[in-house]
Design a protein around this motif. Sequence first.
Motif, PDB file in Angstrom:
ATOM      1  N   ARG A 168       0.832  -1.201   0.000  1.00 28.00           N
ATOM      2  CA  ARG A 168       0.000   0.000   0.000  1.00 28.00           C
ATOM      3  C   ARG A 168       0.872   1.258   0.000  1.00 28.00           C
ATOM      4  NH1 ARG A 168      -5.382   1.168   1.950  1.00 28.00           N
ATOM      5  NH2 ARG A 168      -5.837   3.237   1.120  1.00 28.00           N
TER       6      ARG A 168
ATOM      7  N   GLN B 115       2.132   1.717  -3.549  1.00 31.02           N
ATOM      8  CA  GLN B 115       1.079   2.221  -4.428  1.00 31.02           C
ATOM      9  C   GLN B 115       0.831   3.715  -4.200  1.00 31.02           C
ATOM     10  OE1 GLN B 115      -2.886   0.228  -5.560  1.00 31.02           O
ATOM     11  NE2 GLN B 115      -3.426   1.467  -3.779  1.00 31.02           N
ATOM     12  N   ASP B 116       0.725   4.116  -2.934  1.00 30.84           N
ATOM     13  CA  ASP B 116       0.337   5.489  -2.635  1.00 30.84           C
ATOM     14  C   ASP B 116       1.461   6.491  -2.874  1.00 30.84           C
ATOM     15  OD1 ASP B 116      -2.055   4.348  -2.012  1.00 30.84           O
ATOM     16  OD2 ASP B 116      -2.064   4.917   0.100  1.00 30.84           O
TER      17      ASP B 116
ATOM     18  N   ASN C 216       3.288   6.361  -5.538  1.00 29.77           N
ATOM     19  CA  ASN C 216       3.231   6.587  -6.990  1.00 29.77           C
ATOM     20  C   ASN C 216       4.617   6.826  -7.573  1.00 29.77           C
ATOM     21  OD1 ASN C 216       2.040   6.916  -9.524  1.00 29.77           O
ATOM     22  ND2 ASN C 216       1.709   9.107  -9.227  1.00 29.77           N
TER      23      ASN C 216
ATOM     24  N   PRO D 118      -4.472   8.746   4.603  1.00 31.04           N
ATOM     25  CA  PRO D 118      -5.633   8.014   4.098  1.00 31.04           C
ATOM     26  C   PRO D 118      -5.964   6.695   4.777  1.00 31.04           C
ATOM     27  CG  PRO D 118      -3.773   7.762   2.609  1.00 31.04           C
ATOM     28  CD  PRO D 118      -3.339   8.720   3.680  1.00 31.04           C
ATOM     29  N   TRP D 119      -5.055   6.106   5.563  1.00 33.20           N
ATOM     30  CA  TRP D 119      -5.368   4.807   6.156  1.00 33.20           C
ATOM     31  C   TRP D 119      -4.597   4.582   7.444  1.00 33.20           C
ATOM     32  CZ3 TRP D 119      -0.952   1.582   5.534  1.00 33.20           C
ATOM     33  CH2 TRP D 119      -0.080   1.932   4.492  1.00 33.20           C
TER      34      TRP D 119
END
Length: 236
Positions: free
Chosen positions: A88, A91-92, A94, A217-218
């Motif tokens: 994750r 991915q975040d 980028n 975000p998480w």
Amino acid sequence: MNMPLNTLANTADPVEQARFNMIQQQIRPWNVLEQDVLETLTAVPRELFVPPEHEGLAFMDIEIPLQGTPEEAAAKGWTMLQPRVEARMLQDLNVKSTDRVLEIGAGSGYMAALLAHHAREVLTLEIVPELAEMARENLAGAGVANATVRLADGATDPLPEGPFDVIVLSGSVAEVPTALLQHLAEGGRFGAIIGKQPVMRATFVRRLGNSFETISPWDTIAPRLHGFAEPSPFKF
């Protein structure tokens, strides 16, 4: 040799089946859906970055000890993060093929290998000499040529020549180390797990000129990266 993602489901190879299960059961449910990230998880052999005594844990949803007892490893941050957290974060952030990346907390070198699969070059810092050597050997064994390991304290030592397009901390800290943000290039991204138990949040900061845009975000929990400041528990 790792197989393309779309063939893993049909393999009789137990390692590749375990890799497929990790992606399908741990990583996709955590909203890691970018195809290039999922393909990276099949291309970078996680099992090569796990200590031999823990080889059977390579694809499990746990933090894997890298040295010492499990309790000591957890307390001192000598662990591989859970696969879903690493995926994750990747991915975040980028990461792009032109990016220069700084990682703090090399560990076994696995996150550096994931980053290197996307970036132009990765420099990863590790404070523990034994782990720095482990990361070097693992990256070389996996054929990763664009990641360099340096023995250094990313919290207090002078940082390598910047700027960097991505800075990532592979572990948790109490608050965003604002000094690191000055080493971001324009449009650069910083990522780390911020807070203290029982509440930590994945936090991403983007540099926009002299200002910074932050999102969290998480939620997750991760072992501490040592050397970074802890806020005083006393309030007046």
